[in-house]
Motif scaffolding. Structure first.
Motif, PDB file in Angstrom:
ATOM      1  N   CYS A 246      37.850  39.719  36.379  1.00  0.00           N
ATOM      2  CA  CYS A 246      38.743  40.605  35.637  1.00  0.00           C
ATOM      3  C   CYS A 246      38.781  40.226  34.158  1.00  0.00           C
ATOM      4  CB  CYS A 246      40.144  40.541  36.247  1.00  0.00           C
ATOM      5  SG  CYS A 246      41.413  41.428  35.329  1.00  0.00           S
ATOM      6  N   ALA A 247      38.964  38.945  33.869  1.00  0.00           N
ATOM      7  CA  ALA A 247      39.105  38.494  32.482  1.00  0.00           C
ATOM      8  C   ALA A 247      37.819  38.716  31.693  1.00  0.00           C
ATOM      9  CB  ALA A 247      39.501  37.019  32.456  1.00  0.00           C
ATOM     10  N   LEU A 248      36.684  38.346  32.286  1.00  0.00           N
ATOM     11  CA  LEU A 248      35.414  38.487  31.572  1.00  0.00           C
ATOM     12  C   LEU A 248      35.057  39.955  31.359  1.00  0.00           C
ATOM     13  CD1 LEU A 248      33.301  35.639  33.223  1.00  0.00           C
ATOM     14  CD2 LEU A 248      34.385  35.641  30.968  1.00  0.00           C
ATOM     15  N   SER A 249      35.304  40.788  32.370  1.00  0.00           N
ATOM     16  CA  SER A 249      35.024  42.222  32.221  1.00  0.00           C
ATOM     17  C   SER A 249      35.904  42.835  31.143  1.00  0.00           C
ATOM     18  CB  SER A 249      35.248  42.944  33.557  1.00  0.00           C
ATOM     19  OG  SER A 249      34.344  42.487  34.537  1.00  0.00           O
ATOM     20  N   SER A 250      37.177  42.413  31.082  1.00  0.00           N
ATOM     21  CA  SER A 250      38.091  42.937  30.069  1.00  0.00           C
ATOM     22  C   SER A 250      37.640  42.561  28.659  1.00  0.00           C
ATOM     23  CB  SER A 250      39.516  42.423  30.312  1.00  0.00           C
ATOM     24  OG  SER A 250      40.031  42.900  31.534  1.00  0.00           O
ATOM     25  N   MET A 251      36.939  41.423  28.530  1.00  0.00           N
ATOM     26  CA  MET A 251      36.428  40.992  27.230  1.00  0.00           C
ATOM     27  C   MET A 251      35.140  41.702  26.847  1.00  0.00           C
ATOM     28  SD  MET A 251      37.000  36.858  27.248  1.00  0.00           S
ATOM     29  CE  MET A 251      36.430  36.699  25.553  1.00  0.00           C
ATOM     30  N   GLY A 252      34.589  42.490  27.778  1.00  0.00           N
ATOM     31  CA  GLY A 252      33.356  43.208  27.482  1.00  0.00           C
ATOM     32  C   GLY A 252      32.105  42.548  28.017  1.00  0.00           C
ATOM     33  N   HIS A 253      32.269  41.442  28.751  1.00  0.00           N
ATOM     34  CA  HIS A 253      31.103  40.788  29.345  1.00  0.00           C
ATOM     35  C   HIS A 253      30.631  41.572  30.574  1.00  0.00           C
ATOM     36  CE1 HIS A 253      31.267  37.159  26.871  1.00  0.00           C
ATOM     37  NE2 HIS A 253      32.575  37.139  27.057  1.00  0.00           N
ATOM     38  N   ARG A 254      29.334  41.507  30.859  1.00  0.00           N
ATOM     39  CA  ARG A 254      28.776  42.133  32.055  1.00  0.00           C
ATOM     40  C   ARG A 254      28.761  41.101  33.182  1.00  0.00           C
ATOM     41  NH1 ARG A 254      23.766  42.543  30.965  1.00  0.00           N
ATOM     42  NH2 ARG A 254      23.849  41.640  28.886  1.00  0.00           N
ATOM     43  N   VAL A 255      29.524  41.383  34.221  1.00  0.00           N
ATOM     44  CA  VAL A 255      29.692  40.427  35.323  1.00  0.00           C
ATOM     45  C   VAL A 255      28.956  40.940  36.553  1.00  0.00           C
ATOM     46  CG1 VAL A 255      31.344  39.241  36.807  1.00  0.00           C
ATOM     47  CG2 VAL A 255      31.944  39.741  34.431  1.00  0.00           C
ATOM     48  N   HIS A 256      28.000  40.144  37.026  1.00  0.00           N
ATOM     49  CA  HIS A 256      27.265  40.457  38.243  1.00  0.00           C
ATOM     50  C   HIS A 256      27.401  39.299  39.224  1.00  0.00           C
ATOM     51  CE1 HIS A 256      25.153  43.170  35.362  1.00  0.00           C
ATOM     52  NE2 HIS A 256      25.106  43.968  36.411  1.00  0.00           N
ATOM     53  N   ALA A 257      27.088  39.565  40.467  1.00  0.00           N
ATOM     54  CA  ALA A 257      27.021  38.486  41.443  1.00  0.00           C
ATOM     55  C   ALA A 257      25.757  37.672  41.179  1.00  0.00           C
ATOM     56  CB  ALA A 257      26.995  39.059  42.858  1.00  0.00           C
ATOM     57  N   ALA A 258      25.855  36.361  41.367  1.00  0.00           N
ATOM     58  CA  ALA A 258      24.695  35.501  41.125  1.00  0.00           C
ATOM     59  C   ALA A 258      23.580  35.838  42.105  1.00  0.00           C
ATOM     60  CB  ALA A 258      25.094  34.038  41.261  1.00  0.00           C
ATOM     61  N   THR A 259      22.360  35.694  41.642  1.00  0.00           N
ATOM     62  CA  THR A 259      21.214  35.978  42.504  1.00  0.00           C
ATOM     63  C   THR A 259      21.181  35.026  43.685  1.00  0.00           C
ATOM     64  OG1 THR A 259      19.970  36.742  40.558  1.00  0.00           O
ATOM     65  CG2 THR A 259      18.704  36.222  42.553  1.00  0.00           C
ATOM     66  N   ASN A 260      21.441  33.755  43.424  1.00  0.00           N
ATOM     67  CA  ASN A 260      21.494  32.730  44.469  1.00  0.00           C
ATOM     68  C   ASN A 260      22.940  32.293  44.639  1.00  0.00           C
ATOM     69  OD1 ASN A 260      21.317  30.508  46.156  1.00  0.00           O
ATOM     70  ND2 ASN A 260      19.520  29.641  45.139  1.00  0.00           N
ATOM     71  N   GLU A 261      23.576  32.686  45.744  1.00  0.00           N
ATOM     72  CA  GLU A 261      24.989  32.375  45.954  1.00  0.00           C
ATOM     73  C   GLU A 261      25.238  30.883  46.134  1.00  0.00           C
ATOM     74  OE1 GLU A 261      26.415  34.712  49.178  1.00  0.00           O
ATOM     75  OE2 GLU A 261      25.838  36.625  48.272  1.00  0.00           O
ATOM     76  N   GLN A 262      24.198  30.115  46.448  1.00  0.00           N
ATOM     77  CA  GLN A 262      24.362  28.674  46.590  1.00  0.00           C
ATOM     78  C   GLN A 262      24.490  27.981  45.237  1.00  0.00           C
ATOM     79  OE1 GLN A 262      24.731  27.437  49.692  1.00  0.00           O
ATOM     80  NE2 GLN A 262      24.516  29.585  50.329  1.00  0.00           N
ATOM     81  N   GLU A 263      24.048  28.644  44.181  1.00  0.00           N
ATOM     82  CA  GLU A 263      24.066  28.036  42.852  1.00  0.00           C
ATOM     83  C   GLU A 263      25.303  28.420  42.046  1.00  0.00           C
ATOM     84  OE1 GLU A 263      20.499  29.076  40.839  1.00  0.00           O
ATOM     85  OE2 GLU A 263      19.201  27.858  42.131  1.00  0.00           O
ATOM     86  N   ALA A 264      25.801  29.626  42.221  1.00  0.00           N
ATOM     87  CA  ALA A 264      26.926  30.094  41.401  1.00  0.00           C
ATOM     88  C   ALA A 264      27.559  31.310  42.050  1.00  0.00           C
ATOM     89  CB  ALA A 264      26.444  30.434  39.990  1.00  0.00           C
ATOM     90  N   ASP A 265      28.751  31.660  41.559  1.00  0.00           N
ATOM     91  CA  ASP A 265      29.437  32.865  42.024  1.00  0.00           C
ATOM     92  C   ASP A 265      29.027  34.090  41.212  1.00  0.00           C
ATOM     93  OD1 ASP A 265      31.143  31.835  44.129  1.00  0.00           O
ATOM     94  OD2 ASP A 265      32.245  30.784  42.552  1.00  0.00           O
ATOM     95  N   PHE A 266      28.956  33.926  39.878  1.00  0.00           N
ATOM     96  CA  PHE A 266      28.695  35.067  39.010  1.00  0.00           C
ATOM     97  C   PHE A 266      27.551  34.776  38.045  1.00  0.00           C
ATOM     98  CE2 PHE A 266      33.399  35.326  39.733  1.00  0.00           C
ATOM     99  CZ  PHE A 266      33.378  36.453  40.544  1.00  0.00           C
ATOM    100  N   LEU A 267      26.898  35.847  37.631  1.00  0.00           N
ATOM    101  CA  LEU A 267      25.946  35.806  36.531  1.00  0.00           C
ATOM    102  C   LEU A 267      26.524  36.692  35.435  1.00  0.00           C
ATOM    103  CD1 LEU A 267      23.155  34.994  35.378  1.00  0.00           C
ATOM    104  CD2 LEU A 267      22.234  37.088  36.422  1.00  0.00           C
ATOM    105  N   VAL A 268      26.812  36.103  34.274  1.00  0.00           N
ATOM    106  CA  VAL A 268      27.502  36.802  33.195  1.00  0.00           C
ATOM    107  C   VAL A 268      26.522  37.093  32.066  1.00  0.00           C
ATOM    108  CG1 VAL A 268      29.431  36.722  31.568  1.00  0.00           C
ATOM    109  CG2 VAL A 268      29.645  35.638  33.810  1.00  0.00           C
ATOM    110  N   ASP A 269      26.478  38.362  31.668  1.00  0.00           N
ATOM    111  CA  ASP A 269      25.575  38.815  30.597  1.00  0.00           C
ATOM    112  C   ASP A 269      24.123  38.447  30.878  1.00  0.00           C
ATOM    113  OD1 ASP A 269      27.781  39.821  29.250  1.00  0.00           O
ATOM    114  OD2 ASP A 269      28.072  38.006  28.066  1.00  0.00           O
TER     115      ASP A 269
END
Length: 265
Positions: free
Chosen positions: A233-256
């Motif tokens: 929510c916070a990152l999207s509100s700032m204008g960042h593009r928030v996606h799910a990480a390609t590898n869920e074992q490495e991270a939750d989100f991929l930003v920009d």
């Protein structure tokens, strides 16, 4: 000032007439149906300036609680000196927990003990009044389905729904289910987080989060889910593009498409 204007049958035409009749006046019109607002922009031509109202940021919440305005900072900047000033201002982590549960809407100014009940009323109004204006033929079992989706997403450790299972359990077709989920996303009830490569028209994404992080607390949900929802929510509100990480074992989100973000406890 005109509130909930989208309930008027010819609101965009009426606004255009008002604007042309009183060109020296400022006209503010608010509503909670983003799709209907978008469809009416053509009638308003160059007269319309749209402002999307995000949830309160933690910075704004602190200001309303009487703390200084610490300014807006890029969470991916190497400059972290400002955090010391923030942490020295009071029980910031405690205030953040309060913010996550009762601070994303200014409803808390009317009493934090009433926040959960008020936010649930807002959700029910959205389900029962706004979504039927967007989705043709919404039956009683569809309302029950959408409530079940919200309850499930607040509690599950895997924020995703099984389409086939939901269709069987609630006796709805896939097309209807996708249209209901799309309406829930457009009205700000849920946030569908997709992977970068997901461009399908009908998709439930890789993560389904409640759009309002404080709704987790109101529904007795899991705090970990609320934290993930807050970051998205916070990152999207700032204008960042928030996606799910390609590898869920490495991270939750991929930003920009550049920063990998893992949400810890």
């Amino acid at each position: 000032c005109l509130d909930e204007i989208h309930y008027a049958p010819r609101w965009s035409e009426d606004l255009k007439a008002l604007y042309d009749a009183w060109p020296d006046r400022s006209i503010w019109a608010s509503g909670s149906d983003s799709l209907l607002f978008s469809s009416g922009i053509a009638d308003l031509s160059r007269r319309y300036i749209g402002i999307a109202m995000p949830f309160l940021s933690f910075r704004e919440f602190l200001v309303l609680k009487g703390l200084p305005n610490f300014g807006i900072h890029d969470p991916f900047s190497n400059d972290t000196a400002w955090t010391s000033e923030v942490m020295a201002a009071g029980n910031i982590l405690g205030l953040f927990e309060t913010y996550l549960s009762t601070g994303l809407r200014p409803l808390f100014m009317e009493g934090e003990n009433r926040y959960a009940a008020r936010i649930v009323q807002v959700v029910q109004k959205t389900l029962e009044a706004d979504i039927p204006r967007m989705v043709p033929i919404v039956a009683q079992n569809h309302f029950s389905l959408m409530n079940a989706v919200l309850g499930y997403l607040s509690q599950t450790t895997i924020p995703l729904v099984q389409v086939n299972s939901l269709c069987r359990e609630w006796n709805v077709g896939k097309e209807k289910l996708y249209s209901l989920l799309h309406a829930m996303e457009q009205t700000g009830l849920i946030r569908i987080v997709r992977k970068v490569s997901d461009h399908a028209t009908r998709s439930i994404g890789a993560k389904l989060l409640l759009a309002d992080p404080s709704l987790y607390s109101a529904l007795g949900g899991k705090e970990g889910n609320a934290r993930e929802a807050f970051v998205a929510c916070a990152l999207s509100s700032m204008g960042h593009r928030v996606h799910a990480a390609t590898n869920e074992q490495e991270a939750d989100f991929l930003v920009d498409n550049k920063f990998q973000v893992e949400i810890g406890g």
